[in-house]
Design a protein around this motif. Structure first.
Motif, PDB file in Angstrom:
ATOM      1  N   ASP A  99       0.832  -1.197   0.000  1.00 44.34           N
ATOM      2  CA  ASP A  99       0.000   0.000   0.000  1.00 44.34           C
ATOM      3  C   ASP A  99       0.872   1.254   0.000  1.00 44.34           C
ATOM      4  OD1 ASP A  99      -2.395  -1.322  -0.005  1.00 44.34           O
ATOM      5  OD2 ASP A  99      -2.645  -1.280   2.166  1.00 44.34           O
ATOM      6  N   ALA A 100       0.574   2.149  -0.936  1.00 41.08           N
ATOM      7  CA  ALA A 100       1.306   3.414  -0.993  1.00 41.08           C
ATOM      8  C   ALA A 100       0.392   4.578  -0.627  1.00 41.08           C
ATOM      9  CB  ALA A 100       1.893   3.617  -2.390  1.00 41.08           C
ATOM     10  N   LEU A 101      -0.696   4.263   0.077  1.00 41.58           N
ATOM     11  CA  LEU A 101      -1.615   5.316   0.483  1.00 41.58           C
ATOM     12  C   LEU A 101      -1.054   6.089   1.667  1.00 41.58           C
ATOM     13  CD1 LEU A 101      -5.015   3.381   0.301  1.00 41.58           C
ATOM     14  CD2 LEU A 101      -3.841   4.664  -1.505  1.00 41.58           C
ATOM     15  N   MET A 102      -1.364   7.367   1.716  1.00 33.57           N
ATOM     16  CA  MET A 102      -0.924   8.207   2.830  1.00 33.57           C
ATOM     17  C   MET A 102      -1.917   8.052   3.976  1.00 33.57           C
ATOM     18  SD  MET A 102       0.321  11.484   0.565  1.00 33.57           S
ATOM     19  CE  MET A 102      -0.852  11.177  -0.762  1.00 33.57           C
ATOM     20  N   PRO A 103      -1.488   7.523   5.132  1.00 35.86           N
ATOM     21  CA  PRO A 103      -2.438   7.172   6.190  1.00 35.86           C
ATOM     22  C   PRO A 103      -3.154   8.368   6.794  1.00 35.86           C
ATOM     23  CG  PRO A 103      -0.170   6.918   6.953  1.00 35.86           C
ATOM     24  CD  PRO A 103      -0.109   7.150   5.474  1.00 35.86           C
ATOM     25  N   TRP A 104      -2.596   9.563   6.670  1.00 34.45           N
ATOM     26  CA  TRP A 104      -3.218  10.750   7.255  1.00 34.45           C
ATOM     27  C   TRP A 104      -4.231  11.401   6.301  1.00 34.45           C
ATOM     28  CZ3 TRP A 104       1.774  10.323   5.541  1.00 34.45           C
ATOM     29  CH2 TRP A 104       2.145  11.116   4.458  1.00 34.45           C
ATOM     30  N   LYS A 105      -4.379  10.853   5.103  1.00 36.07           N
ATOM     31  CA  LYS A 105      -5.333  11.402   4.139  1.00 36.07           C
ATOM     32  C   LYS A 105      -6.509  10.448   3.967  1.00 36.07           C
ATOM     33  CE  LYS A 105      -2.306  14.269   1.198  1.00 36.07           C
ATOM     34  NZ  LYS A 105      -3.120  15.498   1.230  1.00 36.07           N
ATOM     35  N   SER A 106      -7.673  11.005   3.722  1.00 34.86           N
ATOM     36  CA  SER A 106      -8.852  10.198   3.436  1.00 34.86           C
ATOM     37  C   SER A 106      -8.701   9.510   2.080  1.00 34.86           C
ATOM     38  CB  SER A 106     -10.100  11.080   3.420  1.00 34.86           C
ATOM     39  OG  SER A 106     -10.052  11.972   2.310  1.00 34.86           O
ATOM     40  N   ALA A 107      -9.617   8.572   1.796  1.00 31.41           N
ATOM     41  CA  ALA A 107      -9.598   7.903   0.493  1.00 31.41           C
ATOM     42  C   ALA A 107      -9.713   8.923  -0.635  1.00 31.41           C
ATOM     43  CB  ALA A 107     -10.735   6.890   0.415  1.00 31.41           C
ATOM     44  N   LEU A 108     -10.615   9.884  -0.481  1.00 28.68           N
ATOM     45  CA  LEU A 108     -10.803  10.908  -1.500  1.00 28.68           C
ATOM     46  C   LEU A 108      -9.536  11.720  -1.705  1.00 28.68           C
ATOM     47  CD1 LEU A 108     -12.811  12.344  -3.420  1.00 28.68           C
ATOM     48  CD2 LEU A 108     -13.333  13.889  -1.529  1.00 28.68           C
ATOM     49  N   ASP A 109      -8.905  12.136  -0.611  1.00 31.03           N
ATOM     50  CA  ASP A 109      -7.692  12.947  -0.725  1.00 31.03           C
ATOM     51  C   ASP A 109      -6.512  12.138  -1.266  1.00 31.03           C
ATOM     52  OD1 ASP A 109      -8.784  15.367   0.068  1.00 31.03           O
ATOM     53  OD2 ASP A 109      -8.494  14.941   2.196  1.00 31.03           O
ATOM     54  N   ASN A 110      -6.475  10.840  -0.985  1.00 26.59           N
ATOM     55  CA  ASN A 110      -5.435  10.000  -1.571  1.00 26.59           C
ATOM     56  C   ASN A 110      -5.578   9.930  -3.082  1.00 26.59           C
ATOM     57  OD1 ASN A 110      -3.305   8.383   0.031  1.00 26.59           O
ATOM     58  ND2 ASN A 110      -5.080   8.341   1.405  1.00 26.59           N
ATOM     59  N   VAL A 111      -6.802   9.788  -3.557  1.00 32.71           N
ATOM     60  CA  VAL A 111      -7.018   9.729  -5.003  1.00 32.71           C
ATOM     61  C   VAL A 111      -6.687  11.074  -5.647  1.00 32.71           C
ATOM     62  CG1 VAL A 111      -8.744   9.377  -6.820  1.00 32.71           C
ATOM     63  CG2 VAL A 111      -8.748   7.914  -4.792  1.00 32.71           C
ATOM     64  N   ALA A 112      -7.015  12.154  -4.963  1.00 28.30           N
ATOM     65  CA  ALA A 112      -6.772  13.499  -5.506  1.00 28.30           C
ATOM     66  C   ALA A 112      -5.302  13.899  -5.454  1.00 28.30           C
ATOM     67  CB  ALA A 112      -7.599  14.522  -4.730  1.00 28.30           C
ATOM     68  N   ALA A 113      -4.501  13.202  -4.661  1.00 25.91           N
ATOM     69  CA  ALA A 113      -3.128  13.644  -4.407  1.00 25.91           C
ATOM     70  C   ALA A 113      -2.299  13.771  -5.678  1.00 25.91           C
ATOM     71  CB  ALA A 113      -2.451  12.682  -3.427  1.00 25.91           C
ATOM     72  N   GLY A 114      -2.455  12.818  -6.605  1.00 27.23           N
ATOM     73  CA  GLY A 114      -1.658  12.875  -7.828  1.00 27.23           C
ATOM     74  C   GLY A 114      -1.924  14.126  -8.641  1.00 27.23           C
ATOM     75  N   LEU A 115      -3.178  14.543  -8.679  1.00 25.17           N
ATOM     76  CA  LEU A 115      -3.511  15.777  -9.388  1.00 25.17           C
ATOM     77  C   LEU A 115      -2.932  16.987  -8.668  1.00 25.17           C
ATOM     78  CD1 LEU A 115      -7.252  15.127 -10.324  1.00 25.17           C
ATOM     79  CD2 LEU A 115      -5.241  14.927 -11.808  1.00 25.17           C
ATOM     80  N   GLU A 116      -3.000  16.980  -7.330  1.00 25.95           N
ATOM     81  CA  GLU A 116      -2.444  18.103  -6.572  1.00 25.95           C
ATOM     82  C   GLU A 116      -0.941  18.223  -6.800  1.00 25.95           C
ATOM     83  OE1 GLU A 116      -3.998  19.081  -2.570  1.00 25.95           O
ATOM     84  OE2 GLU A 116      -5.028  17.144  -2.725  1.00 25.95           O
ATOM     85  N   PHE A 117      -0.246  17.079  -6.856  1.00 23.94           N
ATOM     86  CA  PHE A 117       1.202  17.098  -7.116  1.00 23.94           C
ATOM     87  C   PHE A 117       1.508  17.711  -8.476  1.00 23.94           C
ATOM     88  CE2 PHE A 117       1.646  13.091  -4.293  1.00 23.94           C
ATOM     89  CZ  PHE A 117       1.643  13.884  -3.153  1.00 23.94           C
TER      90      PHE A 117
END
Length: 278
Positions: A99-117
């Motif tokens: 798992d490469a999910l960020m534990p402090w982020k919600s599922a929604l924010d994990n999915v959005a992270a790539g776009l934010e980067f």
């Protein structure tokens, strides 16, 4: 008098691995060099699903890291859509085994992270992430954190996280190996459904020959390491769409499994013997 016209040039494959060799300083013997893979050649067409199988230590993940641009080969080259790859592959999305999910982020924010980067404003990234969560069946779980999700649900988040940035090449390193058999088959069918919608090029690493056959257009076989080589290439001529559970019982699936395993079995035994010597 008619004038013959030259045929248009053939399109470049999505990916070409040409004579790739990867060597490292040995971890067991000072001054020695360990060669993980040697002189590997293969291509992946646009929209093609290719799996790579081989024993433990055959350099499968090494090859994937070369394609991702995370590792420069000692010799040879990776060519992406006709251009030599230097540095990180901008066309690739990478789904890891762990798992490469960020534990402090919600599922929604994990999915959005790539776009934010990539510079997309957070509010816009979250809105674009919502339909992706829905596509993987998690639209009601967007505000949950990774520890509140099952293993299969975390893999669905990771899949959406990979696909939302619209990579042309998807790299997958044993992404479903930690799941139970039933959840794994559900995830495999989920992947095929998403893949069939827009046919990205996929390079899929697995130890599971049944999984490789069920998912792929072609299966590549690596020899045991060190100095692993590509020793087999098999076209999977089973009609699509597929249900990965149903096709495992078909005569053609069983024939392909028997044929590929007859070559892979000896390499697995060699790889096992190598691990006992280390």
């Amino acid at each position: 008098m008619s004038v013959a016209r030259a045929a248009p040039p053939a399109p470049h494959p999505a990916l070409a691995i040409e004579g790739v060799t990867c060597s490292f300083a040995s971890a067991h013997e000072k001054g020695a060099v360990y060669t993980a893979v040697r002189d590997v050649h293969f291509t992946v067409g646009t929209g093609e699903f290719v799996s790579i199988v081989g024993p433990t230590g055959s350099g499968k993940s090494t090859i994937l890291n070369v394609i991702a641009g995370l590792l420069a080969p000692s010799a040879g080259r990776a060519v992406v859509f006709g251009e030599d790859l230097h540095g990180i592959n901008p066309h690739a999305g990478y789904m890891f085994q762990a798992d490469a999910l960020m534990p402090w982020k919600s599922a929604l924010d994990n999915v959005a992270a790539g776009l934010e980067f990539r510079g997309v404003p957070r509010a816009e990234a979250r809105e674009r992430a919502r339909p992706w969560l829905a596509r993987v069946g998690l639209d009601r779980f967007g505000e949950r954190f990774p520890h509140q999700l099952s293993g299969g649900m975390r893999k669905r988040v990771a899949l959406a996280q990979t696909l939302i940035v619209d990579p042309k090449i998807i790299l997958m390193d044993e992404p479903f190996s930690a799941l139970d058999v039933q959840t794994r088959q559900l995830m495999e069918n989920e992947l095929l459904d998403l893949w069939s919608a827009d046919r990205k090029s996929v390079v899929f690493i697995t130890h599971d020959l049944e999984e490789a056959i069920a998912l792929s257009d072609r299966v590549l076989v690596l020899s045991a390491g060190p100095g692993a080589r590509l020793i087999g290439e098999y076209r999977i001529d089973i009609d699509r769409p597929r249900d990965v559970a149903d096709i495992r019982m078909t005569p053609r699936f069983l024939d392909l499994h028997r044929e590929i395993w007859s070559q892979l079995r000896d390499e697995v035994l060699k790889g096992y013997a190598q691990t006992k010597l280390q």
